[in-house]
Design a protein around this motif. Structure first.
Motif, short mmCIF file in Angstrom:
data_model
loop_
_atom_site.label_atom_id
_atom_site.label_comp_id
_atom_site.label_asym_id
_atom_site.label_seq_id
_atom_site.Cartn_x
_atom_site.Cartn_y
_atom_site.Cartn_z
N THR A 241 0.74 -1.26 -0.14
CA THR A 241 -0.22 -0.05 -0.15
C THR A 241 0.97 1.21 0.19
OG1 THR A 241 -0.09 -0.13 2.32
CG2 THR A 241 -1.97 -0.99 1.31
N SER A 242 2.14 1.12 -0.40
CA SER A 242 3.06 2.06 -0.15
C SER A 242 3.23 2.92 -1.63
CB SER A 242 4.36 1.82 0.65
OG SER A 242 5.39 3.00 0.57
N ARG A 243 4.45 2.38 -2.18
CA ARG A 243 4.64 2.69 -3.55
C ARG A 243 5.12 1.59 -4.50
NH1 ARG A 243 2.61 6.74 -2.68
NH2 ARG A 243 3.22 8.73 -2.86
N GLY A 244 4.80 1.33 -5.60
CA GLY A 244 4.92 0.37 -6.48
C GLY A 244 6.25 -0.03 -7.00
N GLU A 245 7.18 0.90 -6.87
CA GLU A 245 8.60 1.08 -7.42
C GLU A 245 9.36 0.22 -6.35
OE1 GLU A 245 7.02 5.14 -8.99
OE2 GLU A 245 6.77 3.78 -7.22
N VAL A 246 8.67 -0.13 -5.17
CA VAL A 246 9.51 -0.82 -4.16
C VAL A 246 9.86 -2.31 -4.75
CG1 VAL A 246 9.60 -1.50 -1.77
CG2 VAL A 246 8.91 0.62 -2.49
N ILE A 247 8.73 -2.78 -5.22
CA ILE A 247 8.55 -4.25 -5.73
C ILE A 247 9.10 -4.30 -7.23
CG2 ILE A 247 7.41 -6.31 -5.80
CD1 ILE A 247 5.64 -5.45 -3.58
N ASP A 248 9.91 -5.39 -7.55
CA ASP A 248 10.12 -5.49 -8.89
C ASP A 248 8.76 -6.28 -9.48
OD1 ASP A 248 10.73 -6.51 -11.35
OD2 ASP A 248 12.83 -7.20 -10.84
N GLU A 249 7.90 -5.64 -10.10
CA GLU A 249 6.72 -6.20 -10.47
C GLU A 249 6.73 -7.26 -11.37
OE1 GLU A 249 3.11 -4.08 -12.81
OE2 GLU A 249 3.34 -3.05 -10.63
N ASN A 250 7.69 -7.33 -12.29
CA ASN A 250 7.82 -8.34 -13.21
C ASN A 250 8.26 -9.57 -12.57
OD1 ASN A 250 6.88 -6.87 -15.54
ND2 ASN A 250 8.81 -6.31 -16.12
N ALA A 251 9.09 -9.41 -11.64
CA ALA A 251 9.68 -10.76 -11.04
C ALA A 251 8.68 -11.34 -10.21
CB ALA A 251 10.94 -10.40 -10.20
N LEU A 252 7.73 -10.33 -9.46
CA LEU A 252 6.59 -10.79 -8.50
C LEU A 252 5.61 -11.69 -9.15
CD1 LEU A 252 5.09 -10.94 -5.70
CD2 LEU A 252 3.96 -8.60 -6.38
N THR A 253 5.38 -10.97 -10.54
CA THR A 253 4.35 -11.61 -11.40
C THR A 253 4.66 -12.95 -11.88
OG1 THR A 253 3.82 -9.43 -12.41
CG2 THR A 253 3.07 -11.32 -13.61
N ARG A 254 6.08 -13.25 -12.27
CA ARG A 254 6.43 -14.46 -12.88
C ARG A 254 6.31 -15.57 -11.50
NH1 ARG A 254 10.73 -11.37 -14.85
NH2 ARG A 254 12.22 -11.66 -13.07
N MET A 255 6.66 -15.07 -10.50
CA MET A 255 6.84 -15.86 -9.24
C MET A 255 5.15 -16.25 -8.91
SD MET A 255 9.67 -14.37 -6.81
CE MET A 255 9.66 -15.79 -5.66
N LEU A 256 4.38 -15.32 -9.05
CA LEU A 256 2.93 -15.78 -8.56
C LEU A 256 2.47 -16.65 -9.60
CD1 LEU A 256 1.78 -12.13 -7.66
CD2 LEU A 256 1.57 -13.82 -6.30
N ARG A 257 2.71 -16.50 -10.82
CA ARG A 257 2.48 -17.40 -11.78
C ARG A 257 2.98 -18.76 -11.56
NH1 ARG A 257 0.73 -15.26 -16.94
NH2 ARG A 257 2.12 -16.92 -17.97
N ALA A 258 4.19 -18.93 -11.18
CA ALA A 258 4.88 -20.13 -10.88
C ALA A 258 4.46 -20.72 -9.58
CB ALA A 258 6.30 -20.01 -11.20
N GLY A 259 3.64 -20.13 -8.56
CA GLY A 259 3.43 -20.69 -7.32
C GLY A 259 4.35 -20.47 -6.30
N GLU A 260 5.48 -19.63 -6.66
CA GLU A 260 6.46 -19.46 -5.86
C GLU A 260 5.96 -18.35 -4.65
OE1 GLU A 260 10.20 -20.45 -9.10
OE2 GLU A 260 9.42 -18.52 -8.55
N VAL A 261 5.04 -18.02 -4.84
CA VAL A 261 4.57 -16.76 -3.74
C VAL A 261 3.07 -17.16 -3.62
CG1 VAL A 261 4.05 -14.67 -3.10
CG2 VAL A 261 6.44 -15.10 -3.88
N ALA A 262 2.50 -17.29 -2.69
CA ALA A 262 0.98 -17.72 -2.45
C ALA A 262 0.14 -16.78 -2.98
CB ALA A 262 0.70 -18.08 -1.01
N GLY A 263 0.37 -15.41 -2.90
CA GLY A 263 -0.69 -14.37 -3.23
C GLY A 263 -0.18 -13.22 -2.97
N ALA A 264 -0.85 -12.05 -3.59
CA ALA A 264 -0.41 -10.67 -3.23
C ALA A 264 -1.61 -9.84 -3.46
CB ALA A 264 0.37 -10.23 -4.45
N GLY A 265 -1.50 -8.69 -2.52
CA GLY A 265 -2.58 -7.64 -2.51
C GLY A 265 -1.97 -6.31 -2.95
N LEU A 266 -2.25 -5.58 -3.90
CA LEU A 266 -1.26 -4.51 -4.32
C LEU A 266 -2.51 -3.27 -4.53
CD1 LEU A 266 0.81 -6.29 -7.11
CD2 LEU A 266 1.31 -6.08 -4.81
#
Length: 328
Positions: A241-266
């Motif tokens: 809930t802070s700033r999007g630039e703190v997270i590498d969004e593309n890397a997070l997307t890949r990991m969410l798709r691969a099941g390497e992270v259970a979920g995200a709330g953005l």
């Protein structure tokens, strides 16, 4: 003899009560259409205004400030974050910058908890089933989420908002951990029952939920990069809930798709409204349109702070919420 009123340009529509009071105090140009100003329009506004009232959607960099001319004296930002403004260049050019800190703390912390609950309890999925009309009825194994009581929450950034999130999480029975540039005083740590981690890597690897609550600065850009995201447990959830630039969004997307992270709330995204389209396809992601500060009360209080900053400046005093480069 009446004194000349300040010329103020407001880049977006603000709550009606705020705009009305501005009109009473200053010579104000309002953005009636509420269309974001392009670079040319911003430059023109800065040349004819004593005070500019921008928002997060207005990127005011060194090049734009170079076109401002000599009239502009104050940028009274409507919002607490100032990463969209080159504060150092503004000060070099004799332009003060103010913001609106503190008023959105509780609202943003509420949204962080809402996202934690929404992701772990699969609330949007349940809502979609009900809205589709395809709900077959209750089942013992349907829509199983996870209990948040007893889970470890890691807070990245333990300022006002981070501490407000900690208080809420503790009330839900979560164990609070945090990483911050500076460790909190012992009495604050004890009151929050919060565990400090000097190493962000070590904290990230052990948390069930990670809440991003730090500002965007050069040192926090992609703080949660691909390497650090891979340290998270596959069962973990990340909320921002802070700033999007703190997270590498593309890397997070890949990991969410691969099941390497259970979920995200953005609620915020690396490239503003231009978010990664693959995020929209994922059932384990809750996406909100930057709603963290979107309460009537909060937005009016933001406007009141802007008014106080401008009026104090007009009276020849230092704006109470003056931003200096050393603060960033």
């Amino acid at each position: 003899m009446p004194t000349k009123r300040l010329s103020v340009v407001v880049t977006r529509r603000l709550p009606e009560a705020v705009e009305t009071r501005m009109k009473e105090l200053f010579n104000v140009e309002l953005n009636e259409e509420d269309v974001p100003m392009d670079r040319e329009a911003l430059a023109d506004a800065m040349r004819r205004a004593d005070v500019l009232v921008p928002t997060i959607t207005d990127r005011i960099d060194a090049g734009l400030l170079g076109q401002a001319g000599e009239r502009l004296k104050l940028i009274a930002n409507y919002g607490s974050g100032v990463d969209h403004i080159d504060v150092a260049t503004a000060r070099q050019r004799g332009v003060l910058v103010s913001n609106t800190p503190g008023v959105l703390t509780e609202d943003t912390a509420d949204m962080a908890m809402a996202l934690i609950l929404a992701v772990t309890r699969r609330i949007p999925e349940g809502l979609a089933v009900m809205q589709s009309g395809d709900w077959p009825g209750w089942s013992p194994t349907a829509m199983l989420g996870g209990r948040i009581a007893g889970r470890r929450l890691g807070i990245l950034g333990m300022g006002r908002i981070g501490q407000a999130v900690a208080r809420r999480a503790a009330a839900f029975g979560m164990q609070v951990h945090y990483h911050n540039r500076r460790r909190l005083r012992t009495e604050i740590e004890d009151a929050l029952e919060a565990t400090y981690w000097e190493s962000l890597d070590q904290m990230v690897a052990r948390m069930d939920v990670l809440s991003i609550n730090c500002p965007h600065t050069p040192s926090t850009f992609h703080l949660m990069n691909a390497r650090r995201l891979k340290l998270m447990k596959p069962s973990a959830v990340i909320v921002n809930t802070s700033r999007g630039e703190v997270i590498d969004e593309n890397a997070l997307t890949r990991m969410l798709r691969a099941g390497e992270v259970a979920g995200a709330g953005l609620d915020v995204y690396e490239n503003g409204a231009d978010l990664n389209p693959r995020l929209r396809e994922l059932p384990n992601v809750v996406l909100l349109p930057h709603m963290g500060s979107a309460t009537r009360e909060g937005r009016i209080e933001m406007g009141e702070k802007v008014l106080i900053n401008i009026k104090t400046f007009d009276d020849g005093h230092r704006p109470p919420d003056l931003v200096v480069p050393a603060m960033i």
